[in-house]
Design an enzyme around this catalytic site. Structure first.
Site, PDB file in Angstrom:
ATOM      1  N   SER A  52       0.848  -1.193   0.000  1.00  9.84           N
ATOM      2  CA  SER A  52       0.000   0.000   0.000  1.00  9.84           C
ATOM      3  C   SER A  52       0.879   1.237   0.000  1.00  9.84           C
ATOM      4  O   SER A  52       1.978   1.244   0.586  1.00  9.84           O
ATOM      5  CB  SER A  52      -0.895   0.005   1.246  1.00  9.84           C
ATOM      6  OG  SER A  52      -1.503   1.271   1.433  1.00  9.84           O
ATOM      7  N   GLY A 105     -10.457   6.953   8.657  1.00 15.27           N
ATOM      8  CA  GLY A 105     -10.923   7.562   9.891  1.00 15.27           C
ATOM      9  C   GLY A 105     -11.763   8.804   9.715  1.00 15.27           C
ATOM     10  O   GLY A 105     -12.092   9.473  10.692  1.00 15.27           O
ATOM     11  N   GLY A 107     -14.813   8.874   8.337  1.00 15.53           N
ATOM     12  CA  GLY A 107     -16.237   8.570   8.233  1.00 15.53           C
ATOM     13  C   GLY A 107     -16.718   8.458   6.807  1.00 15.53           C
ATOM     14  O   GLY A 107     -17.915   8.572   6.545  1.00 15.53           O
ATOM     15  N   LEU A 108     -15.803   8.215   5.858  1.00 19.18           N
ATOM     16  CA  LEU A 108     -16.140   8.136   4.438  1.00 19.18           C
ATOM     17  C   LEU A 108     -16.089   6.707   3.917  1.00 19.18           C
ATOM     18  O   LEU A 108     -16.068   6.482   2.716  1.00 19.18           O
ATOM     19  CB  LEU A 108     -15.197   9.021   3.623  1.00 19.18           C
ATOM     20  CG  LEU A 108     -15.176  10.499   4.002  1.00 19.18           C
ATOM     21  CD1 LEU A 108     -14.155  11.260   3.163  1.00 19.18           C
ATOM     22  CD2 LEU A 108     -16.564  11.116   3.858  1.00 19.18           C
ATOM     23  N   SER A 110     -13.690   4.293   4.208  1.00 16.55           N
ATOM     24  CA  SER A 110     -12.440   3.906   3.551  1.00 16.55           C
ATOM     25  C   SER A 110     -12.253   2.396   3.575  1.00 16.55           C
ATOM     26  O   SER A 110     -11.720   1.817   2.616  1.00 16.55           O
ATOM     27  CB  SER A 110     -11.251   4.596   4.225  1.00 16.55           C
ATOM     28  OG  SER A 110     -11.166   4.243   5.602  1.00 16.55           O
ATOM     29  N   SER A 111     -12.680   1.734   4.647  1.00 20.53           N
ATOM     30  CA  SER A 111     -12.510   0.279   4.720  1.00 20.53           C
ATOM     31  C   SER A 111     -13.375  -0.424   3.690  1.00 20.53           C
ATOM     32  O   SER A 111     -12.919  -1.362   3.018  1.00 20.53           O
ATOM     33  CB  SER A 111     -12.835  -0.229   6.128  1.00 20.53           C
ATOM     34  OG  SER A 111     -14.158   0.088   6.500  1.00 20.53           O
ATOM     35  N   GLU A 143     -15.530  -7.648   6.651  1.00 19.84           N
ATOM     36  CA  GLU A 143     -15.399  -6.647   7.717  1.00 19.84           C
ATOM     37  C   GLU A 143     -15.951  -7.155   9.045  1.00 19.84           C
ATOM     38  O   GLU A 143     -15.357  -6.943  10.104  1.00 19.84           O
ATOM     39  CB  GLU A 143     -16.099  -5.357   7.307  1.00 19.84           C
ATOM     40  CG  GLU A 143     -15.846  -4.205   8.248  1.00 19.84           C
ATOM     41  CD  GLU A 143     -15.938  -2.855   7.579  1.00 19.84           C
ATOM     42  OE1 GLU A 143     -15.917  -1.855   8.304  1.00 19.84           O
ATOM     43  OE2 GLU A 143     -16.022  -2.791   6.339  1.00 19.84           O
ATOM     44  N   ASP A 155     -22.376   0.732   3.752  1.00 21.32           N
ATOM     45  CA  ASP A 155     -21.210   1.209   3.006  1.00 21.32           C
ATOM     46  C   ASP A 155     -21.012   0.448   1.708  1.00 21.32           C
ATOM     47  O   ASP A 155     -20.774   1.034   0.643  1.00 21.32           O
ATOM     48  CB  ASP A 155     -19.957   1.093   3.870  1.00 21.32           C
ATOM     49  CG  ASP A 155     -20.003   2.004   5.088  1.00 21.32           C
ATOM     50  OD1 ASP A 155     -20.865   2.894   5.136  1.00 21.32           O
ATOM     51  OD2 ASP A 155     -19.167   1.802   5.995  1.00 21.32           O
TER      52      ASP A 155
END
Length: 370
Positions: A52, A105, A107-108, A110-111, A143, A155
């Site tokens: 990454s 982190g 709140g969008l 990302s995970s 997840e 999400d």
């Protein structure tokens, strides 16, 4: 094996409908412009070597990986490998590189963006067609069961079904989506994304505690999920009135947020259909108050941003995401963008907070080849 595959997935903003997904309710998300991109060079081996741009050390993910074996950011990749194989699908080996445009982190989601990008690359490499709803379930299982974050399906559905200039009305009773036109620019409006840079963590205990509270409330009310209270309301029985029978005050407040938030989502869809953006703004602000007072997931920092945006002329503002930090969205007139931005920056500076990032965001496309 196939040639190199490049696949990407966006982050998401939830316009309204927070913590309703695991309560089988409604939500109204859009995709953001920031995207996480995966490049996969497949081979016939039984491992993925993943690197990454946010971490210098590569991680080797064996196809035989099991929950708990790999941690950190690579757990999301390993979780997709595990969930995909567990669902009976082949997984290629090879090397995978990840470049991330979705801030962690914030709140969008990302995970979920990482999960959906990895999943799309693996499926493309094998030529295996999988319906988007099934992909969402596989990514969520990664997840939930590999990483250990007790999230709902919001999400993944938002990222996989997103369309430009549209929001997606998701009904989590049956996981169906319906496109809703949402194009603020066409109405001389702007949706501002205000990143507090105060990171939140979905896998933290507070998120799990809210979910447990909702489950207790449903059990106390004798319903399978809090969505049932909305359906009662549709049959002319006020869902909020049913909450009066509860004796545990905190669980009652948590449930009240879910009941009223489901109603607000549908009211927002109706207001968008009427191009009544004043009403949309009012509902956004009301949603924030509910998250603050009933669900208890905002922070003083986030409240200050939302309150300042509204005081400076925004039609409405609310926190977006699971809570305890992250971002605020504000719906403003095009002429009001600069006054709102300047007011937020000045107010947070006086309060001693790190300067937020304020950007104009628009509904973008969902996950796909890139």
């Amino acid at each position: 094996m196939a040639d190199a595959v490049r696949f990407s997935a966006p982050g998401r903003i939830n316009l309204i409908g927070e913590h309703t997904d695991y309560n089988l309710g409604f939500a109204l998300p859009i995709a953001v412009g920031e995207r996480t991109t995966v490049t996969l060079c497949p081979d016939d081996s039984d491992t993925l070597t993943v690197c990454s741009d946010r971490s210098p050390d590569p991680v080797v993910v064996p196809h035989s990986t099991t929950p708990g074996q790999i941690g950190g950011w690579a757990a999301y990749v390993a979780g997709v490998v595990w969930a995909l194989r567990d669902a009976g699908h082949p997984v290629p080996g090879g090397t995978m590189s990840i470049t991330g445009g979705v801030e962690m982190g914030a709140g969008l989601a990302s995970s979920a963006a990482l999960e959906c990008a990895v999943l799309g690359a693996l499926l493309t490499a094998t030529g295996r067609p999988v319906e988007r709803l099934d992909q969402a379930h596989i990514a969520r299982r990664a997840e939930n069961d590999y990483v250990g974050a007790p999230t709902g399906l919001l999400d993944q559905l938002a990222i996989l079904f997103a369309e430009p200039k549209h929001a997606q009305l998701i009904d989590f009773r049956d996981n169906t989506t319906r496109s809703v036109v949402f194009d603020p620019d066409a109405h001389d409006l702007a949706l501002l994304l205000i990143n507090s840079h105060s990171a939140h963590h979905h896998s933290g205990g507070e998120y799990a505690a809210r979910r447990a509270s909702c489950e207790r409330a449903a059990a106390a009310l004798g319903v399978a999920s809090l969505r049932d209270l909305h359906d009662r309301h549709d049959r002319h029985v006020d869902g909020e009135e049913a909450l009066d029978a509860m004796t545990e005050s905190e669980d009652r407040r948590r449930a009240r947020h879910i009941v009223t938030e489901n109603r607000r989502v549908l009211q927002t869809v109706a207001a968008l259909g009427d191009n009544d953006f004043g009403e949309v703004g009012r509902l956004l602000t009301e949603s924030h108050a509910s998250m603050r007072d009933d669900f208890g997931i905002t922070t003083e920092h986030i409240d200050l941003i939302a309150d300042t945006a509204v005081a400076a002329g925004a039609l409405g503002a609310r926190m977006t995401g699971g809570g305890f930090g992250g971002c605020v969205i504000a719906l403003v007139s095009s002429a009001g963008v600069d006054p709102v931005r300047e007011a937020v920056l000045a107010t947070l500076d006086r309060a001693g907070h790190r300067p937020p990032t304020v950007s104009h965001t628009r509904p973008g496309p969902g996950a796909g080849p890139w």
